[in-house]
Design a protein around this motif. Structure first.
Motif, mmCIF file in Angstrom:
data_model
loop_
_atom_site.group_PDB
_atom_site.id
_atom_site.type_symbol
_atom_site.label_atom_id
_atom_site.label_comp_id
_atom_site.label_asym_id
_atom_site.label_seq_id
_atom_site.Cartn_x
_atom_site.Cartn_y
_atom_site.Cartn_z
ATOM 1 N N UNK A 57 -8.118 -13.618 87.685
ATOM 2 C CA UNK A 57 -9.449 -13.138 88.077
ATOM 3 C C UNK A 57 -10.546 -13.677 87.166
ATOM 4 N N UNK A 58 -10.291 -13.694 85.860
ATOM 5 C CA UNK A 58 -11.303 -14.174 84.929
ATOM 6 C C UNK A 58 -11.557 -15.665 85.098
ATOM 7 N N UNK A 59 -10.492 -16.420 85.401
ATOM 8 C CA UNK A 59 -10.669 -17.852 85.636
ATOM 9 C C UNK A 59 -11.513 -18.076 86.882
ATOM 10 N N UNK A 60 -11.248 -17.287 87.924
ATOM 11 C CA UNK A 60 -12.034 -17.401 89.154
ATOM 12 C C UNK A 60 -13.499 -17.059 88.900
ATOM 13 N N UNK A 61 -13.730 -16.029 88.089
ATOM 14 C CA UNK A 61 -15.111 -15.659 87.772
ATOM 15 C C UNK A 61 -15.801 -16.759 86.985
ATOM 16 N N UNK A 62 -15.067 -17.358 86.043
ATOM 17 C CA UNK A 62 -15.646 -18.444 85.248
ATOM 18 C C UNK A 62 -16.019 -19.622 86.148
ATOM 19 N N UNK A 63 -15.178 -19.936 87.125
ATOM 20 C CA UNK A 63 -15.471 -21.027 88.050
ATOM 21 C C UNK A 63 -16.716 -20.720 88.869
ATOM 22 N N UNK A 64 -16.840 -19.463 89.317
ATOM 23 C CA UNK A 64 -18.005 -19.086 90.108
ATOM 24 C C UNK A 64 -19.281 -19.153 89.264
ATOM 25 N N UNK A 65 -19.180 -18.674 88.016
ATOM 26 C CA UNK A 65 -20.345 -18.726 87.130
ATOM 27 C C UNK A 65 -20.766 -20.167 86.896
ATOM 28 N N UNK A 66 -19.792 -21.064 86.704
ATOM 29 C CA UNK A 66 -20.096 -22.480 86.461
ATOM 30 C C UNK A 66 -20.806 -23.095 87.661
ATOM 31 N N UNK A 67 -20.312 -22.810 88.855
ATOM 32 C CA UNK A 67 -20.945 -23.359 90.055
ATOM 33 C C UNK A 67 -22.370 -22.838 90.221
#
Length: 254
Positions: A57-67
């Motif tokens: 979940x945290x990796x997915x959130x980090x990817x969304x924040x980056x985008x």
């Protein structure tokens, strides 16, 4: 009487809101306990572990924040001052990310310079010290903006100041990105771009201050002097920290 300052337009909330999804997954059980199937099972286990990391979940959130931050960065780069006038408290995270990016890029610039000229104390002098002095410089700029607006007895939100100041630092981050590219191509161009990034910090401080209605009768002193003092203090802090780093480089060179 105190005036409440509201953003000229409601900023895009999509920059700071994100959602993450975590897709369910299951490991494929080994169909045979034979020795010949062990390498395949080991490979499947490694693949499943990597899938677990990617679907965390945290990796997915980090990817969304980056985008979302990349979209924010590109849109602000086109019209930084106009964006500064529309951002609000909800964009404080983007402002902090931009400041963190500037700090990291300055440290990377010095690290590459130290590496190119074979200076000793590469990590301490080429990364840690620039990181600290850039962080102190940006923090001091924010504190000075806050102090001047308080002296002017204006109503404002601290998170909004972070968002406004951070949005105006996007061109500085872009200048530092190009400077880091040119370190090994043309150091003179890289150095000029580095200087430009620090000039932008001064411009950002003054742009945020003059966005607010200064020179109110309730102010403790005339706005010219309060803004001048803020610039002098920031210049002094920047000069002392930057000079200490550059003189340290010269000392290591000789």
């Amino acid at each position: 009487m105190d005036e409440r300052l509201e953003p000229a337009a409601e900023a895009e909330s999509g920059y700071t809101h994100w959602s993450s999804t975590q897709e369910p997954f299951s490991a494929s059980p080994s169909s045979s306990p034979s020795v010949s199937a062990q390498p395949s099972a080991s490979g499947d286990k490694d693949n499943n572990q990597w899938s677990n990391v990617l679907q965390n979940e945290k990796v997915q959130q980090a990817k969304e924040v980056s985008k979302q931050y990349l979209s924010y960065f590109l849109s602000v780069m086109a019209r930084p001052y106009q964006t500064m006038k529309t951002v609000g408290e909800q964009h404080a995270l983007n402002g902090l990310l931009t400041m963190a990016l500037v700090i990291l890029l300055v440290s990377l610039f010095f690290l590459q310079t130290f590496s190119a000229y074979n200076f000793s104390s590469l990590f301490l002098g080429g990364f840690v010290r620039p990181l600290i002095f850039t962080a102190v410089t940006l923090a001091a700029a924010l504190v000075l903006i806050y102090a001047v607006l308080k002296m002017e007895k204006l109503a404002f939100h601290a998170k909004t100041l972070v968002a406004q100041f951070g949005s105006l630092l996007v061109p500085a981050a872009a200048s530092l990105i190009v400077a880091n590219v040119f370190v090994f191509i043309s150091f003179s161009i890289a150095f000029y771009l580095f200087v430009v990034s620090y000039i932008i910090i001064f411009v950002a401080l003054n742009a945020v201050l003059f966005h607010y209605p200064l020179n109110r009768s309730a102010a403790a002193m005339d706005s010219l002097y309060s803004v001048l003092i803020a610039n002098v203090v920031l210049f002094y802090i920047m000069y002392r920290l930057l000079a200490a780093t550059i003189f340290g480089m010269i000392g290591m060179l000789f």
